[in-house]
Write a protein that holds these residues in place. Structure first.
Motif: not given
Length: 532
Positions: A351-352, A354, A392, A415, A417-418, A439
């Motif tokens: 995630w960090s 993306t 995101n 995809n 994540s937020e 998601c």
């Protein structure tokens, strides 16, 4: 497990504009062009607007061409009748080319004169009258058709558009030829053959445009098409790299590709499974991809975009150029936007790392605070399809697009994540297809869209569907590692869905993964809860 294959059977050719179809027909013989009228009602009258009328032996209707043992005079009368019939129904205001190739003489002079009058009245550019014959013509071998100077050379007709004039077996005087040279400023080719009335001819004048004898085989007919036709061809049938390569064909093509309305930056990538050996290679490929996109966008001149697609393994470190690419697309009122940043290494990205959608494109400052409203310099009203993969994006940003894009019909998000809570609601929504996949932090969705026909979602704790009268399919996917005999998850997914009375017979797909087994349970009916 059944597989459904959907094939797009739409008639893409008939969907082209009339002017493009008419130009396509102009490359066919008159007989072939006339036959297109039987394809559908869309084609009935198109051939009547053909800017090129070439009445040669290849265009003769079968009822005339295949007749054997018929007197010559009978044949030419039928030929004349055929030409007259086409000219009566013809609707084009101007003519690029008008040509008659047939054994005719003074017996048909009235009809030939009317044909010439028809051509000149439509500002014909290329005129060919070839009445030459291969045999004795019914005893009138030397009775050529005489060009009627009294009709056309009295100053009542404008010949300024004439570029090519060819007369064969037509009696024309010196004065008539000099008249055309004097009154046709664009005339580039003049051919006169088998005429007995020319004796003393002067071809003089500083402003004469005559260049060389017209050679049909040397003419690049494709390059003569208007810019908008060529741009449509280039953007419809060539990739972006192939379109750019057309600039080397000639000076006519140098800038055409810069006006294509579809920009598809799809670079071929192989899926990489060895993360260690792939990082250096991927970094170099990303740099080349960014340079390529920047170079194209710097040269691009088209004011609007029909389609804009970014497809490459890009992450948060390339956020600045991607932000500029999105701003470029929105500033040109893009209709279809796809941002696919799917990874090639292990098909996974934390995630960090993306890429995060830049909400500053959607905000304006009011009283020192930023609010999600369209910026004055960007218009989102033309957007019809939006797809984001490995981007995101927040629920607020998605709801912004739903609120400000009145023509949005398709929304795809993978995809993200937020994304946690989402409301897709509005009585005026034009949305037809909504797809949310992978998601994993999404917990609740409320959908109220009167035009929605298909809905694809991950497993969520709460799903509320209301005011969806057009909805025909709901797909809920879930990957679980558990015993296949344990069906509690089916009930848990089903119990989390609140369906109103107007939602009936939807399809819910639930995917299990256990060791290496993958099964699909389909058609979970809301009325009877059964798995088929």
């Amino acid at each position: 497990m059944s597989v459904l294959l959907f094939v797009n059977c739409s008639d893409r050719i008939s969907q082209l504009p009339d002017d493009i179809l008419v130009y396509v027909l102009s490359f066919l013989s008159l007989k072939e062009a006339a036959r297109t009228s039987v394809l559908s009602s869309r084609w009935i009258n198109l051939s009547k607007h053909n800017p090129r009328l070439v009445f040669d032996a290849h265009s003769l209707p079968d009822r005339i061409a295949k007749q054997k043992g018929v007197a010559v005079v009978v044949k030419w009368r039928k030929y004349v009748k055929w030409v007259n019939c086409i000219l009566r129904s013809h609707r084009a205001a101007t003519l690029k080319e008008f040509a008659v190739f047939y054994e005719l003489n003074r017996l048909a002079r009235n009809d030939i004169t009317r044909w010439l009058e028809f051509a000149f009245a439509r500002n014909v550019e290329t005129l060919e009258l070839d009445l030459s014959r291969n045999s004795d013509y019914f005893g009138y071998r030397h009775e050529h058709y005489v060009f009627p100077e009294e009709y056309f050379l009295n100053g009542s007709i404008d010949f300024k558009s004439l570029k090519v004039l060819s007369l064969r077996s037509v009696e024309v005087t010196d004065g008539a030829v000099e008249f055309f040279l004097r009154n046709c400023p664009l005339l580039e080719e003049l051919a006169v053959e088998d005429s007995y009335k020319i004796s003393n001819l002067e071809v003089c004048g500083r402003s004469l445009c005559a260049k060389k004898r017209y050679q049909h085989s040397d003419v690049d007919r494709i390059s003569q098409l208007p810019d908008d036709i060529l741009v449509t061809i280039v953007s419809s049938f060539l990739s972006l790299k192939e379109a750019a390569r057309t600039s080397v064909l000639s000076s006519r093509w140098i800038n055409l590709w810069k006006h294509i309305p579809c920009l598809n930056f799809d670079a071929e990538q192989k899926r990489l499974w060895d993360e260690k050996s792939a990082k250096e290679l991927l970094g170099e490929e990303r740099r080349k991809y960014v340079e390529w996109v920047n170079s194209v966008l710097t040269s691009h001149k088209e004011a609007t975009l029909n389609e804009y697609r970014i497809s490459f393994d890009l992450c948060r470190s390339t956020g600045e150029p991607v932000n500029r690419w999105l701003e470029f697309a929105f500033s040109r009122r893009v209709r279809i936007l796809e941002l696919d940043l799917s990874p090639t290494i292990m098909n996974w990205r934390p995630w960090s790392k993306t890429y995060a959608f830049p909400e500053e494109l959607l905000t304006r400052t009011s009283g020192g605070a930023s609010i999600l409203e369209p910026a004055s310099c960007i218009d989102f009203k033309s957007l019809k399809a939006l797809s984001m993969r490995f981007v995101n994006v927040s629920g607020e940003a998605i709801e912004f697009f739903l609120r400000t894009c009145p023509f949005l019909e398709k929304l795809v998000v993978h995809n993200a994540s937020e994304l946690s809570n989402l409301e897709v609601c509005g009585s005026s929504l034009d949305l037809k297809h909504l797809e949310l996949q992978s998601c994993h932090n999404l917990t609740s969705i409320k959908v109220s869209a009167p035009n929605l026909t298909s809905l694809t979602l991950p497993n969520v704790k709460g799903l509320l569907l209301e005011n969806v009268p057009m909805l025909v399919e709901v797909s809920v996917s879930c990957v679980l590692f558990m015993s296949l005999s344990d069906c509690d998850v089916v009930y848990s997914i089903y119990s989390g869905i609140a369906l109103k009375d107007n939602v009936k017979n939807h399809t819910i797909r639930i995917w299990y993964t256990y060791p290496s087994v993958r099964l699909s349970f389909e058609r979970l009916h809301v009325t009877s809860f059964s798995i088929n």
